[in-house]
Every structure is written in structure tokens, then in C-alpha cells.
Design a protein around this motif. Structure first.
Motif, PDB file in Angstrom:
ATOM      1  N   TYR A  42       0.755  -1.227  -0.088  1.00  0.00           N
ATOM      2  CA  TYR A  42       0.095   0.066   0.314  1.00  0.00           C
ATOM      3  C   TYR A  42       0.911   1.313  -0.078  1.00  0.00           C
ATOM      4  N   HIS A  45       2.352   1.787  -3.314  1.00  0.00           N
ATOM      5  CA  HIS A  45       1.175   2.589  -4.316  1.00  0.00           C
ATOM      6  C   HIS A  45       1.224   3.940  -3.825  1.00  0.00           C
ATOM      7  N   VAL A  46       1.267   4.534  -2.653  1.00  0.00           N
ATOM      8  CA  VAL A  46       1.255   5.844  -2.264  1.00  0.00           C
ATOM      9  C   VAL A  46       2.715   6.497  -3.061  1.00  0.00           C
ATOM     10  N   CYS A  77      -4.462   7.987  -8.808  1.00  0.00           N
ATOM     11  CA  CYS A  77      -5.230   8.082  -7.239  1.00  0.00           C
ATOM     12  C   CYS A  77      -4.612   8.874  -6.251  1.00  0.00           C
ATOM     13  N   GLU A  78      -5.346   9.478  -5.608  1.00  0.00           N
ATOM     14  CA  GLU A  78      -5.063  10.226  -4.383  1.00  0.00           C
ATOM     15  C   GLU A  78      -5.000   9.211  -3.138  1.00  0.00           C
ATOM     16  N   TRP A  79      -4.269   8.341  -2.719  1.00  0.00           N
ATOM     17  CA  TRP A  79      -4.380   7.346  -1.680  1.00  0.00           C
ATOM     18  C   TRP A  79      -4.669   8.041  -0.197  1.00  0.00           C
ATOM     19  N   LEU A  80      -5.720   7.709   0.193  1.00  0.00           N
ATOM     20  CA  LEU A  80      -6.366   8.358   1.363  1.00  0.00           C
ATOM     21  C   LEU A  80      -6.105   7.329   2.671  1.00  0.00           C
ATOM     22  N   HIS A 104      -8.574   3.248   0.750  1.00  0.00           N
ATOM     23  CA  HIS A 104      -9.305   4.328   0.408  1.00  0.00           C
ATOM     24  C   HIS A 104      -8.557   5.332  -0.353  1.00  0.00           C
ATOM     25  N   TYR A 105      -9.295   5.729  -1.401  1.00  0.00           N
ATOM     26  CA  TYR A 105      -8.573   6.566  -2.490  1.00  0.00           C
ATOM     27  C   TYR A 105      -9.435   7.508  -2.885  1.00  0.00           C
ATOM     28  N   ARG A 106      -8.876   8.764  -3.709  1.00  0.00           N
ATOM     29  CA  ARG A 106      -9.913   9.656  -4.611  1.00  0.00           C
ATOM     30  C   ARG A 106      -9.444   9.490  -5.954  1.00  0.00           C
ATOM     31  N   GLU A 111     -14.298  10.101  -4.003  1.00  0.00           N
ATOM     32  CA  GLU A 111     -13.620   9.187  -3.040  1.00  0.00           C
ATOM     33  C   GLU A 111     -14.278   7.566  -3.152  1.00  0.00           C
TER      34      GLU A 111
END
Length: 134
Positions: A42, A45-46, A77-80, A104-106, A111
């Protein structure tokens, strides 16, 4: 933001990056459990650490994608945040395990959540992501 610059690891462990995902992503260490591998993937990915994502994916199944496709997806993605919902096996004495998680991502301003039960297998002594678990 570089992994070393953040106060807590992107994987949501609450630990400092140097005590969590940093040794795996930046320094070539091997996760000792399936959950550690899930968390570090994870974080990768960020951070767009595509090489790490590629090399921690089992060679037996990673032919379904490419490093370019991984980079395209991860950068879109914006990783949340990450929630680990369950772990079955995947510990120090195991050769296989599953981790159920919600990422969770945007994406495109909306979202979203990715809920998955992932299968991990120890191959040649190293944990690898295999695929979605049945």
C-alpha cells in the motif's frame, strides 16, 4: 512526499516509516509476514514505488500487468488510507496467508474504496502477493 519525510507511515500502522515500510521499500528488506507485505505494498502505491510493487508480486501471475500499468493506476489516485480488516495465517511459521483490507482513495475527484481479500505466498523464503483470494 518521500517516505522518510512523513511522520507516520502511509500504511496506517501509526509507526514511523523507518520502523515500518521504509526498510522494505527503500532498503530491500523482506517483510516477515503477509500483513507487513500488504502494508508495504500500500505504501508503495502511495509513493509510486513501482519496482517494489512489481518485485513483490509473484512472477507466476504478474504477467497480467506491467510496471507501466501499475504506475498509471497508482498515479491516477490520491491515496487516503488503509484499513486492515482481517489476517488469516501469513505469520512467521506460515507459507501462505490472506489479508483482507480496504484501501481508500480519490479518483477523478470522487472518494472510493477498494475492498479485497488478498492471497500471499512465501516463495523461496520471500513473501509475495499472489492474487485475490477465492
Amino acid at each position: 512526499m518521500p517516505l522518510t519525510a512523513s511522520k507516520t507511515c502511509p500504511c496506517g500502522s501509526g509507526k514511523r516509516p523507518m520502523d515500518c515500510c521504509n526498510p522494505f521499500i527503500l532498503h530491500g528488506g523482506n517483510p516477515q509476514t503477509a500483513e507487513q507485505l500488504m502494508r508495504s505494498r500500500y505504501s508503495a502505491h502511495v509513493l509510486l514505488a513501482v519496482d517494489y510493487l512489481w518485485h513483490t508480486w509473484s512472477p507466476s501471475v504478474r504477467g497480467h500487468s506491467s510496471p507501466e500499468a501499475i504506475r498509471e493506476w497508482a498515479s491516477s489516485c490520491e491515496w487516503l488510507g488503509l484499513e486492515i480488516l482481517a489476517c488469516e495465517r501469513g505469520g512467521l511459521g506460515d507459507d501462505e496467508g490472506t489479508v483482507t483490507f480496504c484501501a481508500h482513495y480519490r479518483l477523478a475527484g470522487r472518494e472510493q474504496q477498494h475492498l479485497e481479500k488478498s492471497l500471499f505466498r512465501r516463495e523461496d523464503g520471500v513473501w509475495r502477493y499472489l492474487d485475490h483470494a477465492p
